[in-house]
Write a protein that holds these residues in place. Structure first.
Motif, PDB file in Angstrom:
ATOM      1  N   CYS A  51     -58.724  37.186 -29.095  1.00  0.00           N
ATOM      2  CA  CYS A  51     -57.708  38.218 -29.301  1.00  0.00           C
ATOM      3  C   CYS A  51     -57.115  38.633 -27.950  1.00  0.00           C
ATOM      4  O   CYS A  51     -57.854  38.890 -27.004  1.00  0.00           O
ATOM      5  CB  CYS A  51     -58.327  39.422 -30.001  1.00  0.00           C
ATOM      6  SG  CYS A  51     -57.150  40.783 -30.168  1.00  0.00           S
ATOM      7  N   TYR A  53     -55.451  41.328 -27.138  1.00  0.00           N
ATOM      8  CA  TYR A  53     -55.043  42.727 -26.988  1.00  0.00           C
ATOM      9  C   TYR A  53     -55.917  43.561 -26.068  1.00  0.00           C
ATOM     10  O   TYR A  53     -55.437  44.473 -25.433  1.00  0.00           O
ATOM     11  CB  TYR A  53     -54.972  43.401 -28.354  1.00  0.00           C
ATOM     12  CG  TYR A  53     -53.733  43.055 -29.120  1.00  0.00           C
ATOM     13  CD1 TYR A  53     -52.479  43.251 -28.557  1.00  0.00           C
ATOM     14  CD2 TYR A  53     -53.822  42.540 -30.401  1.00  0.00           C
ATOM     15  CE1 TYR A  53     -51.341  42.934 -29.264  1.00  0.00           C
ATOM     16  CE2 TYR A  53     -52.679  42.227 -31.110  1.00  0.00           C
ATOM     17  CZ  TYR A  53     -51.444  42.432 -30.536  1.00  0.00           C
ATOM     18  OH  TYR A  53     -50.322  42.116 -31.240  1.00  0.00           O
ATOM     19  N   CYS A  54     -57.228  43.336 -26.071  1.00  0.00           N
ATOM     20  CA  CYS A  54     -58.030  44.207 -25.199  1.00  0.00           C
ATOM     21  C   CYS A  54     -59.214  43.445 -24.635  1.00  0.00           C
ATOM     22  O   CYS A  54     -59.505  42.311 -24.996  1.00  0.00           O
ATOM     23  CB  CYS A  54     -58.455  45.489 -25.918  1.00  0.00           C
ATOM     24  SG  CYS A  54     -60.036  45.412 -26.761  1.00  0.00           S
ATOM     25  N   VAL A  56     -62.308  43.637 -25.018  1.00  0.00           N
ATOM     26  CA  VAL A  56     -63.474  43.283 -25.833  1.00  0.00           C
ATOM     27  C   VAL A  56     -63.533  41.769 -26.020  1.00  0.00           C
ATOM     28  O   VAL A  56     -64.590  41.159 -25.959  1.00  0.00           O
ATOM     29  CB  VAL A  56     -63.422  44.000 -27.199  1.00  0.00           C
ATOM     30  CG1 VAL A  56     -64.567  43.538 -28.097  1.00  0.00           C
ATOM     31  CG2 VAL A  56     -63.500  45.509 -27.006  1.00  0.00           C
ATOM     32  N   GLY A  57     -62.360  41.149 -26.214  1.00  0.00           N
ATOM     33  CA  GLY A  57     -62.305  39.695 -26.322  1.00  0.00           C
ATOM     34  C   GLY A  57     -62.874  39.146 -27.615  1.00  0.00           C
ATOM     35  O   GLY A  57     -63.631  38.163 -27.614  1.00  0.00           O
ATOM     36  N   CYS A  58     -62.517  39.758 -28.742  1.00  0.00           N
ATOM     37  CA  CYS A  58     -63.029  39.288 -30.030  1.00  0.00           C
ATOM     38  C   CYS A  58     -62.553  37.859 -30.317  1.00  0.00           C
ATOM     39  O   CYS A  58     -61.438  37.486 -29.975  1.00  0.00           O
ATOM     40  CB  CYS A  58     -62.562  40.213 -31.151  1.00  0.00           C
ATOM     41  SG  CYS A  58     -63.176  41.896 -30.978  1.00  0.00           S
ATOM     42  N   LEU A  85     -62.467  41.849 -36.625  1.00  0.00           N
ATOM     43  CA  LEU A  85     -61.333  42.212 -35.773  1.00  0.00           C
ATOM     44  C   LEU A  85     -60.959  43.657 -36.105  1.00  0.00           C
ATOM     45  O   LEU A  85     -61.053  44.068 -37.262  1.00  0.00           O
ATOM     46  CB  LEU A  85     -60.115  41.312 -36.050  1.00  0.00           C
ATOM     47  CG  LEU A  85     -60.240  39.821 -35.717  1.00  0.00           C
ATOM     48  CD1 LEU A  85     -58.991  39.090 -36.196  1.00  0.00           C
ATOM     49  CD2 LEU A  85     -60.434  39.601 -34.226  1.00  0.00           C
ATOM     50  N   CYS A  86     -60.534  44.417 -35.101  1.00  0.00           N
ATOM     51  CA  CYS A  86     -60.032  45.765 -35.386  1.00  0.00           C
ATOM     52  C   CYS A  86     -58.626  45.624 -36.000  1.00  0.00           C
ATOM     53  O   CYS A  86     -58.065  44.527 -36.026  1.00  0.00           O
ATOM     54  CB  CYS A  86     -60.006  46.601 -34.106  1.00  0.00           C
ATOM     55  SG  CYS A  86     -58.605  46.262 -33.035  1.00  0.00           S
ATOM     56  N   LYS A  88     -55.713  46.220 -34.997  1.00  0.00           N
ATOM     57  CA  LYS A  88     -54.710  45.633 -34.093  1.00  0.00           C
ATOM     58  C   LYS A  88     -54.915  44.123 -33.965  1.00  0.00           C
ATOM     59  O   LYS A  88     -53.979  43.337 -34.061  1.00  0.00           O
ATOM     60  CB  LYS A  88     -54.798  46.310 -32.725  1.00  0.00           C
ATOM     61  CG  LYS A  88     -53.623  46.008 -31.832  1.00  0.00           C
ATOM     62  CD  LYS A  88     -53.571  46.992 -30.685  1.00  0.00           C
ATOM     63  CE  LYS A  88     -52.467  46.647 -29.716  1.00  0.00           C
ATOM     64  NZ  LYS A  88     -51.145  46.734 -30.300  1.00  0.00           N
ATOM     65  N   GLY A  89     -56.184  43.733 -33.768  1.00  0.00           N
ATOM     66  CA  GLY A  89     -56.481  42.307 -33.660  1.00  0.00           C
ATOM     67  C   GLY A  89     -56.182  41.573 -34.957  1.00  0.00           C
ATOM     68  O   GLY A  89     -55.701  40.441 -34.945  1.00  0.00           O
TER      69      GLY A  89
HETATM   70  S1  SF4 Z   1     -59.728  42.728 -32.239  1.00  0.00           S
HETATM   71 FE1  SF4 Z   1     -59.411  44.810 -31.452  1.00  0.00          FE
HETATM   72  S2  SF4 Z   1     -61.318  45.256 -30.329  1.00  0.00           S
HETATM   73 FE2  SF4 Z   1     -61.233  43.036 -30.607  1.00  0.00          FE
HETATM   74  S3  SF4 Z   1     -60.232  42.233 -28.717  1.00  0.00           S
HETATM   75 FE3  SF4 Z   1     -58.627  42.544 -30.275  1.00  0.00          FE
HETATM   76  S4  SF4 Z   1     -57.824  44.600 -29.869  1.00  0.00           S
HETATM   77 FE4  SF4 Z   1     -59.812  44.455 -28.829  1.00  0.00          FE
END
Ligand code: SF4
Length: 189
Positions: A51, A53-54, A56-58, A85-86, A88-89
């Protein structure tokens, strides 16, 4: 239509007469949803990704059909996120396919009121010219007592949380080589 078939159209009848007395499965499923298939079922291939976006690197499974990304799901093999995934992810398919995605360089010149499109080579040359000029103008060899500084206070860098480890490694290397000492990341602020 026979009576049984007619009654079978009624979810509560199916609930009372089938093996789904709580109505959490087939008993509550409409004919329309029974015909539905998941977007992942007709993919040509699934590509492993992270991912963007952040920090965490999911882990993500990217479903592709005819060269197009059709869906992005959590990767159950990821030791970090284990398939989750959150929100956003989970919406990152929109990052790829959104019609409002900006895919060209936009530039607003000083005192300009409109964005202009630039080709990438022109934009990179403009950035390089500014970096070289700023570094030359603000370079400090020594302080007032003659102690070595070898730095510029005219350039700083603020990274974003979407940068991954490899990008951060290269960014730190580049800016340290340029002589910048103000190198920060949004995730620490
Ligand atoms: S799924 Fe959410 S918590 Fe995981 S890396 Fe993406 S933005 Fe971050």
């Amino acid at each position: 239509m026979g009576l049984k078939k007619w009654l079978d159209r009624w979810p509560v009848y199916r609930q009372l007469t089938s093996a789904d007395p709580l109505g959490r499965g087939a008993a509550s499923q409409s004919a329309r949803s029974a015909e539905r298939t998941p977007r992942t079922s007709d993919a040509d291939r699934v590509v492993k990704s992270i991912c963007p976006y952040c920090a965490v690197g999911c882990g993500q499974d990217v479903y592709v059909r005819n060269g197009e990304v059709t869906q992005i799901e959590g990767d159950p093999d990821s030791p970090i996120s284990r398939g989750r995934l959150c929100p956003k992810g989970a919406a990152s398919e929109q990052l790829v396919n959104s019609p409002s995605r900006v895919t060209t360089v936009h530039y607003r010149r000083p005192y300009g009121t409109q964005w202009e499109e630039l080709d990438l080579d022109t934009a990179l040359d403009m950035i390089a010219d500014r970096v070289i000029d700023t570094r030359r103008r603000t370079w400090q060899d020594t302080d007032e007592e003659g102690r070595y500084l070898n730095r510029t206070m005219g350039i700083s860098h603020l990274g974003g949380a979407t940068l991954d480890n490899e990008e951060n490694y290269l960014i730190k290397k580049l800016y340290t080589a340029l002589g910048a000492i103000q190198i920060e990341n949004q995730a620490r602020i």
